[in-house]
Scaffold this motif. Sequence first.
Motif, PDB file in Angstrom:
ATOM      1  N   LEU A   1       2.269  18.497 -16.525  1.00  0.00           N
ATOM      2  CA  LEU A   1       0.993  17.778 -16.435  1.00  0.00           C
ATOM      3  C   LEU A   1       0.597  17.523 -14.987  1.00  0.00           C
ATOM      4  O   LEU A   1      -0.575  17.690 -14.617  1.00  0.00           O
ATOM      5  CB  LEU A   1       1.086  16.452 -17.201  1.00  0.00           C
ATOM      6  N   ARG A   2       1.539  17.119 -14.159  1.00  0.00           N
ATOM      7  CA  ARG A   2       1.173  16.769 -12.790  1.00  0.00           C
ATOM      8  C   ARG A   2       1.166  17.973 -11.850  1.00  0.00           C
ATOM      9  O   ARG A   2       0.616  17.892 -10.753  1.00  0.00           O
ATOM     10  CB  ARG A   2       2.096  15.686 -12.242  1.00  0.00           C
ATOM     11  N   SER A   3       1.765  19.080 -12.265  1.00  0.00           N
ATOM     12  CA  SER A   3       1.748  20.262 -11.408  1.00  0.00           C
ATOM     13  C   SER A   3       0.409  21.003 -11.485  1.00  0.00           C
ATOM     14  O   SER A   3       0.107  21.808 -10.599  1.00  0.00           O
ATOM     15  CB  SER A   3       2.880  21.218 -11.798  1.00  0.00           C
ATOM     16  N   ILE A   4      -0.392  20.748 -12.509  1.00  0.00           N
ATOM     17  CA  ILE A   4      -1.707  21.386 -12.641  1.00  0.00           C
ATOM     18  C   ILE A   4      -2.739  20.487 -11.971  1.00  0.00           C
ATOM     19  O   ILE A   4      -2.905  19.334 -12.369  1.00  0.00           O
ATOM     20  CB  ILE A   4      -2.066  21.615 -14.116  1.00  0.00           C
ATOM     21  N   PRO A   5      -3.455  20.944 -10.952  1.00  0.00           N
ATOM     22  CA  PRO A   5      -4.425  20.089 -10.247  1.00  0.00           C
ATOM     23  C   PRO A   5      -5.584  19.670 -11.148  1.00  0.00           C
ATOM     24  O   PRO A   5      -5.853  20.284 -12.185  1.00  0.00           O
ATOM     25  CB  PRO A   5      -4.908  20.979  -9.092  1.00  0.00           C
ATOM     26  N   GLU A   6      -6.274  18.602 -10.708  1.00  0.00           N
ATOM     27  CA  GLU A   6      -7.391  18.089 -11.493  1.00  0.00           C
ATOM     28  C   GLU A   6      -8.493  19.125 -11.666  1.00  0.00           C
ATOM     29  O   GLU A   6      -9.119  19.201 -12.733  1.00  0.00           O
ATOM     30  CB  GLU A   6      -7.964  16.825 -10.832  1.00  0.00           C
ATOM     31  N   LEU A   7      -8.755  19.911 -10.626  1.00  0.00           N
ATOM     32  CA  LEU A   7      -9.815  20.921 -10.722  1.00  0.00           C
ATOM     33  C   LEU A   7      -9.495  21.958 -11.789  1.00  0.00           C
ATOM     34  O   LEU A   7     -10.391  22.419 -12.509  1.00  0.00           O
ATOM     35  CB  LEU A   7     -10.009  21.603  -9.371  1.00  0.00           C
ATOM     36  N   VAL A   8      -8.223  22.329 -11.909  1.00  0.00           N
ATOM     37  CA  VAL A   8      -7.840  23.301 -12.934  1.00  0.00           C
ATOM     38  C   VAL A   8      -7.965  22.684 -14.315  1.00  0.00           C
ATOM     39  O   VAL A   8      -8.471  23.312 -15.257  1.00  0.00           O
ATOM     40  CB  VAL A   8      -6.411  23.807 -12.677  1.00  0.00           C
ATOM     41  N   TRP A   9      -7.515  21.423 -14.464  1.00  0.00           N
ATOM     42  CA  TRP A   9      -7.677  20.734 -15.740  1.00  0.00           C
ATOM     43  C   TRP A   9      -9.151  20.655 -16.124  1.00  0.00           C
ATOM     44  O   TRP A   9      -9.521  20.878 -17.280  1.00  0.00           O
ATOM     45  CB  TRP A   9      -7.086  19.326 -15.671  1.00  0.00           C
ATOM     46  N   ALA A  10     -10.009  20.314 -15.148  1.00  0.00           N
ATOM     47  CA  ALA A  10     -11.441  20.206 -15.438  1.00  0.00           C
ATOM     48  C   ALA A  10     -12.008  21.555 -15.854  1.00  0.00           C
ATOM     49  O   ALA A  10     -12.807  21.636 -16.799  1.00  0.00           O
ATOM     50  CB  ALA A  10     -12.185  19.666 -14.220  1.00  0.00           C
TER      51      ALA A  10
END
Length: 263
Positions: A117-126
């Motif tokens: 969860l924390r290794s994926i940046p917010e921009l990628v999640w978005a």
Amino acid sequence: MRRAMPAPPPRSYSTWLLMAALAALAAASFYSLPLEWAALFSEDAVRSSAEFLAGFAPPDTTQPFLLKCLGATLETLSMSALGTLLAVAGGLALALPAGGRFGNVLRWPTRGLLNVLRSIPELVWASLLLVAAGLGPFAGTLALAMHTVGVLGRLFADLLENTEPQPERALRANGAAPMAAFLYATLPQALPQMLSYTLYRWENNIRAAAVLGVVGAGGLGQMLKYHLSLFQMQQAATVIVAMLLLVGLVDAASYALRRALTR
């Protein structure tokens, strides 16, 4: 007579090897990257940068546009606050098994989930969540929550592991239920630091929420992308000023709250 200072403790060979490896990595990074410092500070680069920055002045201060920026600012603030609140709930729920509260069977799979969860940046999640949730602040809020769950869950798990176990054991020995012993003995020890971590992550989420709009997740970032794409530099300057003011106000408020909690 002034007492001599005690000699520092000797460093182990592993410490020196680690420091040497870090120094070698830094030197290799400078050598391998094509860093063109001369081009960065050349006359053409300085002139082009000055012309680009001059286009931002003066910022657009018309009342309709300022009201539009205010709405986007409140949207960005709401995204960060709600995303952080959801992350606190999810992080605490995952911190219990990750901290070994239910044995080692769930400990390592849960820690692996937090790492993902924390290794994926917010921009990628978005970018991923925009497909399911569509454009707007909902996808940005979920993206902030997903990443922050991984960060806070790991921090909360480490805090729970490092708390003093004797108070909870004493309550359990006197007949208290496991959940009651946890709530009255272990959680109060970790709660001040948990609140401090939460406020710090809220500061980070303010900055992240302002950037998430670049991929269409709403707020100030979406306004900034829109006006920059149309080369409306004065409007973009107003949005940037609104971002700076929002981050500064939240940083000051969070710092004051952390000081109050640690006294």
